[in-house]
Write a protein that holds these residues in place. Structure first.
Motif, mmCIF file in Angstrom:
data_model
loop_
_atom_site.group_PDB
_atom_site.id
_atom_site.type_symbol
_atom_site.label_atom_id
_atom_site.label_comp_id
_atom_site.label_asym_id
_atom_site.label_seq_id
_atom_site.Cartn_x
_atom_site.Cartn_y
_atom_site.Cartn_z
ATOM 1 N N UNK A 1 -8.293 -17.188 -32.070
ATOM 2 C CA UNK A 1 -6.988 -16.569 -32.308
ATOM 3 C C UNK A 1 -6.024 -17.579 -32.933
ATOM 4 N N UNK A 2 -6.089 -18.827 -32.481
ATOM 5 C CA UNK A 2 -5.218 -19.863 -33.050
ATOM 6 C C UNK A 2 -5.625 -20.205 -34.474
ATOM 7 N N UNK A 3 -6.922 -20.263 -34.727
ATOM 8 C CA UNK A 3 -7.395 -20.583 -36.072
ATOM 9 C C UNK A 3 -6.993 -19.496 -37.067
ATOM 10 N N UNK A 4 -7.015 -18.241 -36.623
ATOM 11 C CA UNK A 4 -6.559 -17.154 -37.499
ATOM 12 C C UNK A 4 -5.079 -17.338 -37.813
ATOM 13 N N UNK A 5 -4.281 -17.598 -36.783
ATOM 14 C CA UNK A 5 -2.840 -17.766 -36.978
ATOM 15 C C UNK A 5 -2.542 -18.930 -37.914
ATOM 16 N N UNK A 6 -3.233 -20.047 -37.733
ATOM 17 C CA UNK A 6 -2.959 -21.222 -38.560
ATOM 18 C C UNK A 6 -3.342 -20.995 -40.023
ATOM 19 N N UNK A 7 -4.301 -20.090 -40.251
ATOM 20 C CA UNK A 7 -4.666 -19.748 -41.631
ATOM 21 C C UNK A 7 -3.676 -18.759 -42.232
ATOM 22 N N UNK A 8 -3.143 -17.859 -41.401
ATOM 23 C CA UNK A 8 -2.219 -16.834 -41.891
ATOM 24 C C UNK A 8 -1.202 -16.558 -40.783
ATOM 25 N N UNK A 9 -0.083 -17.290 -40.765
ATOM 26 C CA UNK A 9 0.848 -17.238 -39.632
ATOM 27 C C UNK A 9 1.707 -15.979 -39.571
ATOM 28 N N UNK A 10 1.079 -14.903 -39.153
ATOM 29 C CA UNK A 10 1.798 -13.656 -38.889
ATOM 30 C C UNK A 10 2.126 -13.612 -37.395
ATOM 31 N N UNK A 11 3.048 -12.749 -36.963
ATOM 32 C CA UNK A 11 3.373 -12.693 -35.533
ATOM 33 C C UNK A 11 2.150 -12.360 -34.681
ATOM 34 N N UNK A 12 2.079 -12.981 -33.516
ATOM 35 C CA UNK A 12 1.059 -12.649 -32.527
ATOM 36 C C UNK A 12 1.722 -11.827 -31.430
ATOM 37 N N UNK A 13 1.129 -10.689 -31.101
ATOM 38 C CA UNK A 13 1.657 -9.802 -30.064
ATOM 39 C C UNK A 13 0.784 -9.939 -28.823
ATOM 40 N N UNK B 1 6.749 -9.765 -26.293
ATOM 41 C CA UNK B 1 7.515 -10.038 -27.509
ATOM 42 C C UNK B 1 6.641 -10.750 -28.538
ATOM 43 N N UNK B 2 6.884 -10.518 -29.808
ATOM 44 C CA UNK B 2 6.137 -11.234 -30.852
ATOM 45 C C UNK B 2 6.313 -12.745 -30.687
ATOM 46 N N UNK B 3 5.232 -13.479 -30.912
ATOM 47 C CA UNK B 3 5.256 -14.929 -30.783
ATOM 48 C C UNK B 3 4.886 -15.579 -32.118
ATOM 49 N N UNK B 4 5.596 -16.653 -32.442
ATOM 50 C CA UNK B 4 5.262 -17.454 -33.613
ATOM 51 C C UNK B 4 5.308 -18.921 -33.211
ATOM 52 N N UNK B 5 4.637 -19.778 -33.951
ATOM 53 C CA UNK B 5 4.418 -21.147 -33.524
ATOM 54 C C UNK B 5 4.678 -22.137 -34.663
ATOM 55 N N UNK B 6 5.955 -22.294 -35.066
ATOM 56 C CA UNK B 6 6.251 -23.228 -36.160
ATOM 57 C C UNK B 6 5.870 -24.668 -35.833
#
Length: 206
Positions: A114-126, A162-167
């Motif tokens: 899940x983290x690797x997907x986000x780091x490739x395409x940083x869309x909100x995680x629900x 809530x939606x989460x993002x990780x700048x």
């Protein structure tokens, strides 16, 4: 409609889910989970599914519906690429980061996918917490699957966070990708656990 007619199926949501592609993630305690979670959004949704692709009839249907195959090691190596491809075409992805069913005593460690997907395409995680009374969770032999499956009857509850993002993780990934992955997974584990506990202690338990 069938789920709402046959189950005490309650859903809570802390705030509006934003438009556009998203990554949904939750805990995973039964083979029934997929049927419920796919009703929680109107997004075009691609679910990462493992053992379901081992059922001959289901395999055809899941492939036709463009779900993400994660049955074999080779499949799992392609999950991140496939998920990112769907996100970039504007669809959403659902993943169970534990990878296996838990017994509702405690969460299993979240895998890094899940983290690797986000780091490739940083869309909100629900994040979503799922739970059912343990007396309603049982093993049932499935002729179609040829094995016991963990299924739920009567009660099922979902709490959408809530939606989460990780700048910070995005910045850290430039120098230490694995540390960034751990940061995201830890935050998601804590939030999913909070959502589960919120159902137990602040909603209702029947």
């Amino acid at each position: 409609m069938l789920l709402h007619l046959n189950y005490d199926f309650c859903v809570w949501q802390e705030e509006e889910i934003p438009p556009g592609p998203k990554i949904f993630c939750s805990n995973h305690f039964s083979s029934s989970d997929v049927h419920f979670v796919t009703t929680l959004t109107k997004d075009v949704l691609h679910v990462v599914i493992g053992r379901g692709f081992g059922i001959p009839v289901a395999r055809v249907f899941l492939g036709w519906m463009e779900q993400i195959r994660a049955l074999t090691k080779e499949d799992r190596r392609m999950v991140v690429d496939n998920a990112v491809s769907f996100l970039r075409q504007g669809d959403s992805v659902f993943i169970f980061p534990e990878g296996v069913l838990n017994e509702q005593r405690e969460l299993m460690p979240f895998h890094a996918g899940v983290a690797r997907i986000y780091l490739r395409d940083p869309v909100p995680i629900i994040p979503i917490g799922l739970i059912a009374p343990r007396r309603r969770v049982r093993y049932k032999f499935s002729l179609t699957a040829g094995r016991d499956m963990t299924v739920v009857s009567k009660n099922y509850y979902a709490n959408i966070g809530r939606p989460m993002e990780f700048p910070q993780a995005l910045e850290l990934a430039k120098s230490d990708p694995q540390a960034a992955q751990r940061m995201i997974c830890q935050a998601l584990e804590e939030e999913v656990q909070r959502l589960i506990d919120d159902i137990k202690h602040n909603k209702f338990w029947s």
